[in-house]
Design a protein around this motif. Structure first.
Motif, PDB file in Angstrom:
ATOM      1  N   TYR A  92       0.833  -1.203   0.000  1.00 21.25           N
ATOM      2  CA  TYR A  92       0.000   0.000   0.000  1.00 21.25           C
ATOM      3  C   TYR A  92       0.869   1.254   0.000  1.00 21.25           C
ATOM      4  CZ  TYR A  92      -3.548  -3.383   1.308  1.00 21.25           C
ATOM      5  OH  TYR A  92      -4.386  -4.480   1.327  1.00 21.25           O
ATOM      6  N   GLY A  93       0.603   2.140  -0.951  1.00 20.94           N
ATOM      7  CA  GLY A  93       1.357   3.379  -1.041  1.00 20.94           C
ATOM      8  C   GLY A  93       0.923   4.388   0.008  1.00 20.94           C
ATOM      9  N   PRO A  94       1.666   5.497   0.122  1.00 17.30           N
ATOM     10  CA  PRO A  94       1.353   6.514   1.137  1.00 17.30           C
ATOM     11  C   PRO A  94       0.004   7.185   0.938  1.00 17.30           C
ATOM     12  CG  PRO A  94       3.047   7.287  -0.391  1.00 17.30           C
ATOM     13  CD  PRO A  94       2.860   5.838  -0.652  1.00 17.30           C
ATOM     14  N   GLU A  95      -0.557   7.124  -0.273  1.00 16.44           N
ATOM     15  CA  GLU A  95      -1.882   7.713  -0.487  1.00 16.44           C
ATOM     16  C   GLU A  95      -2.966   6.885   0.209  1.00 16.44           C
ATOM     17  OE1 GLU A  95       0.076   6.656  -2.885  1.00 16.44           O
ATOM     18  OE2 GLU A  95       0.714   8.369  -4.106  1.00 16.44           O
ATOM     19  N   SER A  96      -2.663   5.605   0.473  1.00 15.04           N
ATOM     20  CA  SER A  96      -3.635   4.716   1.104  1.00 15.04           C
ATOM     21  C   SER A  96      -3.323   4.456   2.577  1.00 15.04           C
ATOM     22  CB  SER A  96      -3.676   3.373   0.360  1.00 15.04           C
ATOM     23  OG  SER A  96      -3.984   3.552  -0.999  1.00 15.04           O
ATOM     24  N   GLU A 145      -7.565   5.670  -9.928  1.00 17.61           N
ATOM     25  CA  GLU A 145      -8.247   4.387  -9.751  1.00 17.61           C
ATOM     26  C   GLU A 145      -7.359   3.391  -9.005  1.00 17.61           C
ATOM     27  OE1 GLU A 145     -11.036   1.750  -9.411  1.00 17.61           O
ATOM     28  OE2 GLU A 145     -11.401   3.747 -10.263  1.00 17.61           O
ATOM     29  N   GLU A 146      -6.052   3.454  -9.227  1.00 14.08           N
ATOM     30  CA  GLU A 146      -5.124   2.556  -8.524  1.00 14.08           C
ATOM     31  C   GLU A 146      -5.190   2.782  -7.012  1.00 14.08           C
ATOM     32  OE1 GLU A 146      -0.312   1.588  -8.259  1.00 14.08           O
ATOM     33  OE2 GLU A 146      -1.079   3.059  -9.697  1.00 14.08           O
ATOM     34  N   VAL A 147      -5.271   4.050  -6.614  1.00 14.29           N
ATOM     35  CA  VAL A 147      -5.360   4.382  -5.188  1.00 14.29           C
ATOM     36  C   VAL A 147      -6.687   3.897  -4.619  1.00 14.29           C
ATOM     37  CG1 VAL A 147      -5.476   6.278  -3.507  1.00 14.29           C
ATOM     38  CG2 VAL A 147      -3.798   6.334  -5.370  1.00 14.29           C
ATOM     39  N   LEU A 148      -7.757   4.096  -5.362  1.00 11.73           N
ATOM     40  CA  LEU A 148      -9.069   3.633  -4.913  1.00 11.73           C
ATOM     41  C   LEU A 148      -9.072   2.112  -4.731  1.00 11.73           C
ATOM     42  CD1 LEU A 148     -11.393   5.808  -7.173  1.00 11.73           C
ATOM     43  CD2 LEU A 148     -10.872   6.148  -4.752  1.00 11.73           C
TER      44      LEU A 148
END
Length: 286
Positions: A92-96, A145-148
């Motif tokens: 999971y990236g920092p946006e998530s 969409e990838e973050v979602l």
């Protein structure tokens, strides 16, 4: 304690437990250090999470302090996982998953119980996919969409613990306004409230509703989560904020949030009456 960025949440938890072992048995740093032929400063650094500690050191301390094998082995396992650097949440990236929210999620994954008070939203562990989607899209309309997709997967991974062979216990107190904010519209909210009623039937899930009629209450306006590694005994607390949140491990802070939770629990409707009221609100959302 050093800045949190210098240590992992597991290392800090190990350090707190080692210190608790010593204090509970009325031993001083010097007494324990002398028996192990460690300097007082070495043991002090370990208890402040300024020095790493592995299984061998934990076993030595447990032996000196008379800690039972089961409790010792639980802490040894945490140390082994910590030393491998294995990160369940790495994808999971920092946006998530950012900052201290990651500390919270890591501890939630290893907790035996989570106790929450929610003033505005349904707690994440009990959100339906549609409700969560409406929140994410309103919160961050420009999200890729990838973050979602990552956020959906993260929610599912966290919620899976409620149905694991050794399930996480959840005790959530929801302020009545959380039931009436039409997140995603009435149809989505109605399904969300039906979901709460369904999940309340699980033996490891307790839901209480705090009615508007109580007026002011301790912590009004705040939403927070108590993480228990021993049931009913908070090891950490997470308080939600706009971008991230604040993660507390200090004993005084934990005592304040635990006391607030206990007060609110007594003000809230009992679980059976709470479910009846949630059903009534859901039925009113025509």
């Amino acid at each position: 304690m050093p800045p949190k960025s210098a240590t992992t949440v597991r290392q800090r938890r190990i350090a707190r437990k080692l210190r608790a072992w010593r204090i509970d048995r009325g031993r001083t740093l010097d007494q324990v250090g002398s028996q192990l032929r460690w300097s007082e400063s070495k043991l002090s650094r370990i208890e402040r999470a300024e020095s790493g500690v592995g299984p061998a050191e934990i076993i030595a301390l447990a032996t000196i302090l008379g800690v039972d094998d089961a409790e010792r082995d639980r802490l040894v396992q945490i140390a082994r996982v910590s030393s491998t650097g294995h990160d369940l949440w790495g994808p999971y990236g920092p946006e998530s998953l950012r900052g201290e929210f990651k500390d919270f999620v890591e501890d939630e994954a290893e907790a035996v119980q989570v106790r929450t008070v929610e003033s505005t939203l349904i707690t994440g562990l009990l959100q339906t996919a549609e409700y969560a989607e409406a929140l994410v899209r309103a919160w961050d309309p420009g999200a890729a969409e990838e973050v979602l997709a990552q956020r959906r997967q993260l929610r599912q991974q966290r919620q899976a613990r409620l149905d694991a062979p050794e399930p996480l216990k959840l005790h959530t107190i929801l302020y009545e306004p959380t039931m009436t904010v039409p997140i995603g519209g009435n149809a989505v909210m109605r399904r969300q409230l039906e979901h709460l009623v369904e999940r309340s039937e699980a033996p490891n899930i307790t839901i209480q509703l705090l009615p508007l009629s109580v007026g002011a209450f301790p912590g009004i306006g705040a939403s927070y989560h108590l993480i228990d590694f021993t049931e009913g005994c908070a090891g950490a607390a997470y308080v939600e904020a706009l971008q991230d949140g604040t993660y507390y491990e200090d004993e005084d802070e934990l005592s304040a949030y635990t006391l607030a939770f206990d007060h609110v629990r007594k003000l809230a409707l009992d679980p059976a009456e709470s479910v009846r009221r949630i059903s009534e609100i859901g039925e009113s959302l025509a």
